[in-house]
Every structure is written in structure tokens, then in C-alpha cells.
Design a protein around this motif. Structure first.
Motif, mmCIF file in Angstrom:
data_model
loop_
_atom_site.group_PDB
_atom_site.id
_atom_site.type_symbol
_atom_site.label_atom_id
_atom_site.label_comp_id
_atom_site.label_asym_id
_atom_site.label_seq_id
_atom_site.Cartn_x
_atom_site.Cartn_y
_atom_site.Cartn_z
ATOM 1 N N MET A 1 0.831 -1.199 0.000
ATOM 2 C CA MET A 1 0.000 0.000 0.000
ATOM 3 C C MET A 1 0.867 1.251 0.000
ATOM 4 O O MET A 1 2.016 1.207 0.434
ATOM 5 N N LYS A 2 0.296 2.325 -0.505
ATOM 6 C CA LYS A 2 1.017 3.596 -0.527
ATOM 7 C C LYS A 2 1.413 3.973 0.899
ATOM 8 O O LYS A 2 0.602 3.855 1.820
ATOM 9 N N PRO A 3 2.643 4.408 1.113
ATOM 10 C CA PRO A 3 3.086 4.666 2.482
ATOM 11 C C PRO A 3 2.529 5.967 3.046
ATOM 12 O O PRO A 3 3.232 6.979 3.143
ATOM 13 N N LYS A 4 1.279 5.938 3.431
ATOM 14 C CA LYS A 4 0.662 7.153 3.960
ATOM 15 C C LYS A 4 -0.478 6.816 4.914
ATOM 16 O O LYS A 4 -1.298 5.955 4.616
ATOM 17 N N ILE A 5 -0.520 7.496 6.055
ATOM 18 C CA ILE A 5 -1.688 7.470 6.927
ATOM 19 C C ILE A 5 -2.564 8.649 6.522
ATOM 20 O O ILE A 5 -2.103 9.788 6.492
ATOM 21 N N SER A 6 -3.801 8.378 6.212
ATOM 22 C CA SER A 6 -4.698 9.443 5.772
ATOM 23 C C SER A 6 -5.255 10.235 6.947
ATOM 24 O O SER A 6 -5.313 11.465 6.922
ATOM 25 N N ILE A 7 -5.710 9.509 7.967
ATOM 26 C CA ILE A 7 -6.364 10.147 9.112
ATOM 27 C C ILE A 7 -6.005 9.375 10.378
ATOM 28 O O ILE A 7 -6.011 8.144 10.379
ATOM 29 N N ILE A 8 -5.721 10.093 11.443
ATOM 30 C CA ILE A 8 -5.641 9.521 12.784
ATOM 31 C C ILE A 8 -6.867 10.000 13.540
ATOM 32 O O ILE A 8 -7.141 11.198 13.577
ATOM 33 N N THR A 9 -7.604 9.066 14.122
ATOM 34 C CA THR A 9 -8.825 9.415 14.849
ATOM 35 C C THR A 9 -8.632 9.167 16.333
ATOM 36 O O THR A 9 -8.213 8.073 16.724
ATOM 37 N N LEU A 10 -8.920 10.170 17.124
ATOM 38 C CA LEU A 10 -8.885 10.025 18.573
ATOM 39 C C LEU A 10 -10.315 9.889 19.082
ATOM 40 O O LEU A 10 -11.181 10.694 18.733
ATOM 41 N N GLY A 11 -10.537 8.892 19.895
ATOM 42 C CA GLY A 11 -11.834 8.758 20.560
ATOM 43 C C GLY A 11 -11.877 9.697 21.757
ATOM 44 O O GLY A 11 -11.067 9.564 22.667
ATOM 45 N N VAL A 12 -12.801 10.647 21.756
ATOM 46 C CA VAL A 12 -12.816 11.680 22.794
ATOM 47 C C VAL A 12 -14.076 11.549 23.644
ATOM 48 O O VAL A 12 -15.109 11.048 23.196
ATOM 49 N N SER A 13 -13.961 12.017 24.871
ATOM 50 C CA SER A 13 -15.107 11.885 25.783
ATOM 51 C C SER A 13 -16.088 13.041 25.622
ATOM 52 O O SER A 13 -17.276 12.880 25.903
ATOM 53 N N ASN A 14 -15.604 14.195 25.159
ATOM 54 C CA ASN A 14 -16.471 15.375 25.033
ATOM 55 C C ASN A 14 -16.026 16.133 23.792
ATOM 56 O O ASN A 14 -14.996 16.826 23.808
ATOM 57 N N LEU A 15 -16.773 15.994 22.702
ATOM 58 C CA LEU A 15 -16.329 16.553 21.423
ATOM 59 C C LEU A 15 -16.168 18.066 21.475
ATOM 60 O O LEU A 15 -15.175 18.616 20.982
#
Lengths: 136, 136
Positions: A1-15
Motif C-alpha cells: 500500500m502507498k506509504p501514507k496514513i490518511s487520518i488519525i482518529t482520537l476517541g474523545v469523551s467530550n467533542l
């Protein structure tokens, strides 16, 4: 696969509180976020950062999933691909590499095509085709 | 701060196994990694991905730190800056934004200058000046 992370998602308690810190406090750009939205994309250079309510993670990944700490997963990494076929191919590649299939790619509620695999430690990667926004 | 994540680090339980999955299996580039190294940098487009033994995290962050799940933190995000002064300024900005100072920036063992803050959910961000590699 292309060497790239598109998005990192953090699970948050209060958006709202997280948006206040990242967008308003640190000045990271979220040009498409409006109050009341269910997710906030911080559109960074290279890899985007998204903030997503933690209690929605099980809905997104669709199956019970044990993260490295034994709780609900609160971080995901997304790798976007240019087509549904490319998602399927990347998933096959990941499984061949020793990753664990968590969710077979399928059409998903936001209009894209997505599946999940877990790496050797259980970190959750989404493989996604997004027909609306090209993050490949 | 500049809207960019320089590195995301995963705390892994077995570095060799993780390198086998990411580098050998998925083909992500790690041109500067050699067997026996203590950390593996996957030099991706945009945001790099680093693999780091999980039991070293407390050493790196230097202070006890409670992650969102209550255990040892196993993910960090790094934001690199062009100077020590810029690290100090970014830390002040983060604290003003509502983040929590976890480790005051200081000279660190790998030759750079680095500190940590925690976001509202406890996610750990490193602010770093790396005089050897420019990831700003």
C-alpha cells in the motif's frame, strides 16, 4: 500500500471540549466543522486528525474489538484508497502480512466503502474508499 | 502551531513482530531501521509512523501518566518544531489552550529537546526539536 496514513482518529469523551482545545486553542484548521456535527476533522498537512466521540467507536467498527489495553478502542489510523477494489486488495495484503481481519470491507453509512484490520498489537486500521474527498 | 503531526508512535509489545508486519508485510519504508534497533521509524508521506516497545513509554515521558484507559499510554503524537525556543512557545500555547503540562521541555537522551502535554482526554503529544532530522 502507498506509504501514507490518511487520518488519525482520537476517541474523545467530550467533542465540544476537544474542539475547543484543538481548533480554538491550538489553532488547527477545521474548516468544515459546525457546532453539533458528530465528528470534527482537523485538516492538517499530510495526515488529518479527527476527533470522534469515544462511545461511537463500537458502532463505527461494527464488531466487538479488544484494544491493547482491553477496553474500547480509542485510536484508529485510516489509510484511504482510490477505489473499492483497491480497498479489497489492501485488506488482502494486510491479512497476508499477518494482520487480523476485523471487519470485511462494505458500503458504510457515510457513503464510502470501508473495512478494518488489527495489527499485531490490536491497533485498528481502517481501509477506506471515500468518493467525496481524496485523501489518498 | 503549524497544522501538522510529525510522527505517531504506537507502543508495541514485540518490536520484531511489528516490523515484520508493517515493513516486510505491508511494504512500508523503514530505510534507517536495522535489526536490534530500539525503535523503528516508518518514513511515510506526511506523518511518520514509529513503532516503539510499549514498556519504554514511561521512560520516554519521564513521569507517571494516566492514559484514557487508565493504563500505560501506548500512543503518542509528535509535533516537531524548528528550534528549542519554538518548542517552549508551543508548550505555552498548548497549556493556554487547556492542555495539561506533562513534562517540561528539556534536553533528552536522543540529542533533541522535547516535552509532553496531554489533551483533554489524556492523549499524549510530544513537542520536539530534532536537530538531526527536519520533520517540521
Amino acid at each position: 500500500m502507498k506509504p501514507k496514513i490518511s487520518i488519525i482518529t482520537l476517541g474523545v469523551s467530550n467533542l465540544s471540549e476537544s474542539v475547543a482545545c484543538y481548533r480554538d486553542g491550538l489553532g488547527l484548521p477545521a474548516p468544515n466543522y459546525s457546532d453539533g456535527d458528530g465528528i470534527c476533522f482537523l485538516e492538517l498537512e499530510g495526515t488529518w486528525l479527527s476527533l470522534y466521540p469515544r462511545d461511537h467507536f463500537p458502532i463505527e467498527a461494527d464488531v466487538p474489538f479488544a484494544d491493547p489495553s482491553g477496553g474500547t478502542p480509542t485510536v484508529t489510523l485510516a489509510h484511504n484508497l482510490p477505489s473499492r477494489e483497491a480497498v479489497d486488495a489492501a485488506m488482502a495484503e494486510a491479512v497476508a502480512a499477518g494482520a487480523t481481519l476485523v471487519k470485511q470491507p462494505e458500503d458504510v453509512f457515510w457513503g464510502g466503502y470501508s473495512g478494518y484490520f488489527a495489527d499485531p498489537d490490536g491497533y485498528l486500521w481502517e481501509l477506506a474508499h471515500n468518493p467525496f474527498t481524496d485523501l489518498t
